[in-house]
Design a protein around this motif. Structure first.
Motif, PDB file in Angstrom:
ATOM      1  N   SER A   8       7.823  -3.341  -3.264  1.00 44.01           N
ATOM      2  CA  SER A   8       8.164  -1.924  -3.376  1.00 44.01           C
ATOM      3  C   SER A   8       7.759  -1.338  -4.726  1.00 44.01           C
ATOM      4  O   SER A   8       7.733  -0.130  -4.902  1.00 44.01           O
ATOM      5  CB  SER A   8       9.651  -1.693  -3.099  1.00 44.01           C
TER       6      SER A   8
ATOM      7  N   GLN B 206       9.867   7.791  10.231  1.00 49.26           N
ATOM      8  CA  GLN B 206       8.564   8.407   9.993  1.00 49.26           C
ATOM      9  C   GLN B 206       8.720   9.764   9.291  1.00 49.26           C
ATOM     10  O   GLN B 206       7.817  10.210   8.596  1.00 49.26           O
ATOM     11  CB  GLN B 206       7.783   8.568  11.309  1.00 49.26           C
TER      12      GLN B 206
ATOM     13  N   TRP C 149      12.695   1.513   5.428  1.00 51.67           N
ATOM     14  CA  TRP C 149      12.591   2.903   5.003  1.00 51.67           C
ATOM     15  C   TRP C 149      13.921   3.420   4.486  1.00 51.67           C
ATOM     16  O   TRP C 149      13.965   4.123   3.482  1.00 51.67           O
ATOM     17  CB  TRP C 149      11.997   3.798   6.106  1.00 51.67           C
TER      18      TRP C 149
ATOM     19  N   TYR D 264       9.976   8.438   5.423  1.00 54.87           N
ATOM     20  CA  TYR D 264       9.151   7.459   4.700  1.00 54.87           C
ATOM     21  C   TYR D 264       8.096   7.001   5.690  1.00 54.87           C
ATOM     22  O   TYR D 264       8.237   5.986   6.362  1.00 54.87           O
ATOM     23  CB  TYR D 264      10.029   6.274   4.261  1.00 54.87           C
TER      24      TYR D 264
ATOM     25  N   ARG E  12       3.019   0.555   1.674  1.00 54.95           N
ATOM     26  CA  ARG E  12       3.155   1.025   3.054  1.00 54.95           C
ATOM     27  C   ARG E  12       2.176   0.321   3.988  1.00 54.95           C
ATOM     28  O   ARG E  12       2.514  -0.006   5.111  1.00 54.95           O
ATOM     29  CB  ARG E  12       2.978   2.544   3.129  1.00 54.95           C
TER      30      ARG E  12
ATOM     31  N   ILE F  76       5.148   5.449   7.530  1.00 59.23           N
ATOM     32  CA  ILE F  76       4.313   4.250   7.443  1.00 59.23           C
ATOM     33  C   ILE F  76       3.395   4.258   8.663  1.00 59.23           C
ATOM     34  O   ILE F  76       3.868   4.440   9.785  1.00 59.23           O
ATOM     35  CB  ILE F  76       5.168   2.962   7.435  1.00 59.23           C
TER      36      ILE F  76
ATOM     37  N   TYR G 104       3.628  -3.094   4.673  1.00 61.02           N
ATOM     38  CA  TYR G 104       4.692  -3.101   5.683  1.00 61.02           C
ATOM     39  C   TYR G 104       4.094  -3.005   7.080  1.00 61.02           C
ATOM     40  O   TYR G 104       4.552  -3.654   8.012  1.00 61.02           O
ATOM     41  CB  TYR G 104       5.652  -1.929   5.499  1.00 61.02           C
TER      42      TYR G 104
END
Length: 190
Positions: A42, A167, A110, A170, A48, A172, A51
């Motif tokens: 992080s 979404q 998230w 955060y 992102r 991704i 992940y």
């Protein structure tokens, strides 16, 4: 009487869960390896993508495990007594539910990373409501099959809510099309 029948049904469900536990162990192993990795990541700015990749690999890994267990179910069923074999049809449902739970877990970053952990409680709470509602409505008619599907529906609900709300806060770019293809392929092979 019906009490004995209920106990028998519970016994069958419990025995078959033992086989499905393979997926629980895989999901847990992934989580233990994954959480420190994510919080370490992080700090990086390309996290992102990481992940998204991790989600994809989690899915590939668990779908393969699912197929292996299903492929060897004829051997694995000897881990439980023959009188429990009737319940083996819950194994794929419970394993699929565990995969959904793992996806839900992967999505949970998230709200952990954006300090909105209350969302985790909301998703789990809504999932629990789905689970209990299906259990109350369907167990009398469908016995342990209802339990298996209730778990599946509960995790699916939590997962979808976490995805769509996540979404917004955060975003991704998960490789959804690719991941859907893997799921479809798994279903075809299954």
């Amino acid at each position: 009487g019906s009490q004995e029948e209920a106990r028998a049904q519970l016994g069958i469900y419990g025995a078959c869960i033992k086989i499905a536990m393979i997926m629980v162990m895989i999901t847990q192993a992934f989580r233990f390896a994954y959480e420190p990795f994510v919080f370490g990541k992080s700090k990086d700015k390309d996290n992102r993508d990481t992940y998204a990749q991790a989600m994809k690999f989690y899915l590939i890994f668990t779908l393969l495990a699912f197929l292996v267990v299903m492929g060897y179910l004829d051997i694995l069923k000897y881990l439980i007594g023959e009188s429990y074999w009737d319940g083996l049809r819950v194994v794929p449902i419970i394993m699929a539910a565990e995969i959904l739970f793992g996806v839900f877990f992967n999505l949970s970053f998230w709200y952990k990373l954006t300090d909105r952990t209350i969302w985790g409680a909301y998703f789990s709470g809504i999932g629990a409501v789905v689970l209990i509602t299906i259990d109350i409505l369907l167990i009398p008619r469908f016995s342990y099959m209802a339990c298996a599907w209730a778990g599946f529906a509960a995790y699916a609900t939590s997962m979808l809510l976490s995805y769509f709300i996540g979404q917004r806060y955060y975003s991704i770019a998960y490789p959804i099309r690719q991941m859907s293809a893997y799921v479809l392929l798994t279903l075809v092979l299954f």
